[in-house]
Enzyme design. Structure first.
Site, PDB file in Angstrom:
ATOM      1  N   HIS A  84       0.821  -1.223   0.000  1.00  0.00           N
ATOM      2  CA  HIS A  84       0.000   0.000   0.000  1.00  0.00           C
ATOM      3  C   HIS A  84       0.847   1.264   0.000  1.00  0.00           C
ATOM      4  O   HIS A  84       0.339   2.339  -0.294  1.00  0.00           O
ATOM      5  CB  HIS A  84      -1.070  -0.022   1.106  1.00  0.00           C
ATOM      6  CG  HIS A  84      -0.611   0.327   2.495  1.00  0.00           C
ATOM      7  ND1 HIS A  84      -0.297  -0.630   3.438  1.00  0.00           N
ATOM      8  CD2 HIS A  84      -0.440   1.510   3.105  1.00  0.00           C
ATOM      9  CE1 HIS A  84       0.048  -0.024   4.570  1.00  0.00           C
ATOM     10  NE2 HIS A  84      -0.030   1.268   4.403  1.00  0.00           N
ATOM     11  N   ASP A 220       1.371  -7.710   2.528  1.00  0.00           N
ATOM     12  CA  ASP A 220       1.441  -6.288   2.176  1.00  0.00           C
ATOM     13  C   ASP A 220       2.887  -5.815   1.935  1.00  0.00           C
ATOM     14  O   ASP A 220       3.455  -5.100   2.743  1.00  0.00           O
ATOM     15  CB  ASP A 220       0.783  -5.478   3.305  1.00  0.00           C
ATOM     16  CG  ASP A 220       0.438  -4.059   2.876  1.00  0.00           C
ATOM     17  OD1 ASP A 220       0.939  -3.607   1.830  1.00  0.00           O
ATOM     18  OD2 ASP A 220      -0.344  -3.406   3.595  1.00  0.00           O
ATOM     19  N   SER A 646       3.977   2.273   8.470  1.00  0.00           N
ATOM     20  CA  SER A 646       3.801   1.245   7.453  1.00  0.00           C
ATOM     21  C   SER A 646       5.097   1.056   6.685  1.00  0.00           C
ATOM     22  O   SER A 646       5.707   2.018   6.253  1.00  0.00           O
ATOM     23  CB  SER A 646       2.688   1.634   6.495  1.00  0.00           C
ATOM     24  OG  SER A 646       1.467   1.269   7.048  1.00  0.00           O
TER      25      SER A 646
END
Ligand code: ARG
Ligand code: ASP
Length: 711
Positions: A84, A220, A646
């Site tokens: 992402h 991810d 992240s």
């Protein structure tokens, strides 16, 4: 009884969570943090994490494009971050023929790696405390504006004079609400190429339904490579650039993780507000979060209704929906978590103790009025805070018609304030913005969102800050009228108006019912809401700085007062640990590929599973990455993370990479305001799943040759 307590302490039972939470400055870990980390099982020294004189972990943990974190995993500049985080780049290289978002992408050699415009990664070279220099001469100044001005000058001076190489940059950031200032020397690389990405059905598996949720099964990740010039220094893109040779890269451990293991997350958390007074938290829980959740709720429900019925609408709205849903879902979890963890009463108790400390230290004159002043200011702030949040959601995030109105009115401001040349210069850029707006816009959907949302907005706004035309109105009639008569509903309409002469352009805006409606709202905000919102915010910030100063003064190292996140490199540490979010619910700390197959819905846009992965699962072909016949996938820990973390490396006791951070559990999203070790967990993907996907799924095992895999 006493004996049992002593015994418990001895066994470390009561202190199970005592040493966790907090995001710490990597150059200042010596002392309390170092001791805690050792107790939790760390085998490295803190000098292995941050060192200016020799290579250390910080040299392998760059900031990814200013918003995410990342890590270097080979001596040829191979960089790992989230799917992402690299999404925009993967999307930009995708087309109908080469749909990398759907099918994944793997460069087979350096020449196939894809350059990216406007992508940068920034490494930290050095971290220096410059508080004395920045605050010099400010103590005597009482006027806030003057004080801010001098601080700004001092910062500029510090940036100018701090030693650095020609290709490096200096910057200064405020910590503890302006009680500490730190200078960063950095190196920014601008040639960063896409190396690999799994299909979205792996990298985004579970999509919005699973977002913020544990148990999780998302792979991810995406892979990039940092390129440098011949001298290994930052350079703009050039085909002559070569892979960057880092000072350090992370070995990847396939030893596996289990409940209780030490884990450290090293990245760039964006914003937290851990030291708000109770009155501010009450306002978030009771007023602000319900308003912004409510208004997004309306938009999401309408969009979802259309998306379920019509596949082309689903495609157009998928990304917009995901963007709106991400924080909508976070705020719901945050509100629940703040209530469940009793954040407000805990803060109130701390405030009683705070007042006692003031008396004990005889500092009433300096700090005695802080809490009453907070109460007073937040009370005054509430209607403007609410109004500004509702306005932002309405005008900028949920209704395209209204954001188009704002953009057109901004063009008029450019014309009025900067003249015709500036207006002409801006046009091209603006048109491309409108182009991308209408690419993903369906008039009927937007209109229905407007019709429903405007009712919610009018109900929730403080009446004295609501425009006259919404004091009493019929939403359907209003929507019909606006969407039938305004040029703001189509690209062609807007393009035509932007092509007019400046005089005609202004005339057209005056006559357009949609632009005039947006102008009313904007005018109310600009004259009555925003000026008060910023005026009181500034006062609150000044108060918060003094409050923080007092908190620091009254604290011991064992109180663990860490600075709020501010997008600078931080260390957070804890243990791999499951949790129990509700009575009768107990979550394990790890998941496996089995869960992917349990969630599998053939053809579903969130839960489809690629055939190759199903085959590998059926054959249990996990190679050396599996464990007891299962393929490990995600795990959670007590590390304290937030948005921006992240892509952060999750590191074991010896400095090896065991995971990549990408999310938090929903029940613990209040960690931005109040960290509760019982409920807050960060979610990481196990590095063994990464290796399995690259090697077994993608057949890109050649990439493993440049990595260092340890057991
Ligand atoms: N919740 C994660 C973080 O804030 C992941 C967001 C991306 N995924 C999504 N489904 N929107 O940012
Ligand atoms: N998903 C977040 C990010 O993108 C991380 C978090 O909020 O926990 O940075």
């Amino acid at each position: 009884m006493k004996k049992i307590l002593k015994m418990a302490l001895f066994l470390g039972v009561t202190s199970l969570y005592a040493q966790q939470g907090g995001m710490w400055i990597p150059s200042l870990l010596e002392g309390m943090n170092a001791k805690e980390m050792k107790t939790l099982g760390m085998k490295m020294s803190v000098a292995d994490i941050y060192n200016v004189n020799k290579s250390s972990l910080k040299d392998a943990a760059p900031h990814f494009n200013g918003g995410c974190s990342s890590e270097i995993i080979s001596d040829k500049g191979l960089l790992l971050t989230n799917h992402h985080c690299g999404y925009g780049q993967i999307q930009a290289h995708s087309s109908l023929q080469n749909d990398y978002l759907t099918h994944g992408f793997w460069a087979k050699n350096l020449s196939e790696e894809l350059p990216n415009k406007n992508l940068k990664v920034t490494f930290i070279v050095r971290i220096d405390d410059v508080t004395k220099q920045v605050l010099a001469g400010t103590q005597q100044i009482t006027d806030e504006t003057q004080k801010a001005k001098l601080i700004e000058q001092n910062i500029a001076q510090a940036i100018k004079t701090a030693p650095k190489e020609a290709w490096q940059e200096n910057s200064v950031k405020a910590f503890y609400d302006g009680n500490q200032y730190i200078l960063f020397v950095t190196e920014t690389f601008k040639d960063v190429r896409l190396v690999g990405a799994p299909p979205s059905s792996i990298g985004k598996f579970g999509s919005d339904t699973d977002n913020w949720v544990w148990p999780r099964h998302t792979g991810d990740f995406s892979l990039f490579r940092v390129y440098a010039d011949k001298n290994n220094r930052p350079a703009e893109y050039s085909k002559d650039n070569v892979p960057y040779k880092p000072k350090h890269f992370f070995p990847i451990s396939i030893k596996g993780v289990k409940e209780g293991d030490f884990v450290m997350v090293f990245g760039y958390p964006g914003t937290t507000q851990e030291y708000l007074p109770s009155v501010a938290v009450e306002q978030i829980v009771n007023t602000i979060n319900p308003a912004r959740i409510g208004i997004r709720d309306v938009a999401l429900k309408v969009q979802d209704g259309f998306m379920r019925k019509d596949n082309s609408i689903k495609i157009k709205y998928a990304s917009k929906y995901a963007r709106t849903a991400n924080y909508w879902k976070k705020w719901i979890g945050e509100t629940k978590g703040l209530k469940k963890s009793d954040a407000v009463s805990l803060k109130k108790q701390q405030e009683i103790k705070f007042q006692q400390n003031i008396e004990k230290a005889n500092k009433q004159a300096e700090y005695g009025n802080l809490l009453p002043e907070f109460n007073q200011l937040y009370k005054e702030f509430e209607p403007y805070n609410l109004a500004y949040n509702l306005y932002s959601e309405l005008m900028y995030r949920t209704v395209d018609f209204l954001s188009n109105g704002v953009r057109i009115l901004q063009m008029q401001q450019v014309l009025d304030k900067k003249g015709e040349q500036a207006f002409a210069d801006r046009k091209k850029n603006m048109l491309s913005v409108f182009e991308s707006v209408f690419k993903d816009n369906v008039k009927q959907v937007d209109k229905e969102v407007f019709e429903k949302i405007i009712v919610f907005y009018a109900e929730q706004m403080p009446k004295n800050l609501l425009v006259a035309s919404l004091q009493n109105f019929d939403a359907k009639q209003l929507a019909d009228k606006l969407y039938a008569n305004s040029f703001l509903t189509s690209y062609e309409g807007i393009e035509k108006v932007l092509a007019l002469s400046p005089a005609e352009f202004k005339e057209q805006l005056k006559n357009d019912i949609g632009v005039q409606f947006a102008a009313q709202l904007m005018d109310m905000n600009d004259t009555k809401v925003y000026p008060n919102y910023t005026r009181i915010s500034t006062q609150i910030h000044a108060l918060q700085r003094t409050y923080m100063k007092a908190i620091l003064e009254f604290s011991k190292p064992s109180d663990r007062i860490f600075p709020d996140a501010n997008s600078t490199l931080r260390v957070t540490y804890g243990k791999v640990a499951g949790f129990s979010p509700a009575d009768g619910v107990d979550y394990a700390a790890t998941t496996t590929l089995d869960g992917v197959m349990e969630k599998y819905v053939p053809g579903d846009y969130e839960f489809d599973v690629p055939q190759k992965l199903r085959e590998l699962y059926a054959k249990k072909d996990y190679g050396r990455y599996g464990q007891n016949g299962k393929m490990p996938l995600c795990f959670i820990s007590t590390c304290h993370t937030t948005g921006g973390n992240s892509g952060s490396p999750a590191i074991d006791a010896n400095g090896n990479l065991i995971g990549i951070n990408f999310d938090r559990v929903w029940e613990g999203t209040m960690s931005d305001i109040h960290y509760d070790p019982k409920l807050c967990r960060n979610i990481m993907m196990d590095m063994r799943y990464f290796l399995f996907i690259v090697d077994k799924y993608a057949g890109a095992g050649y990439l493993l040759n440049e990595m260092k895999i340890v057991k």
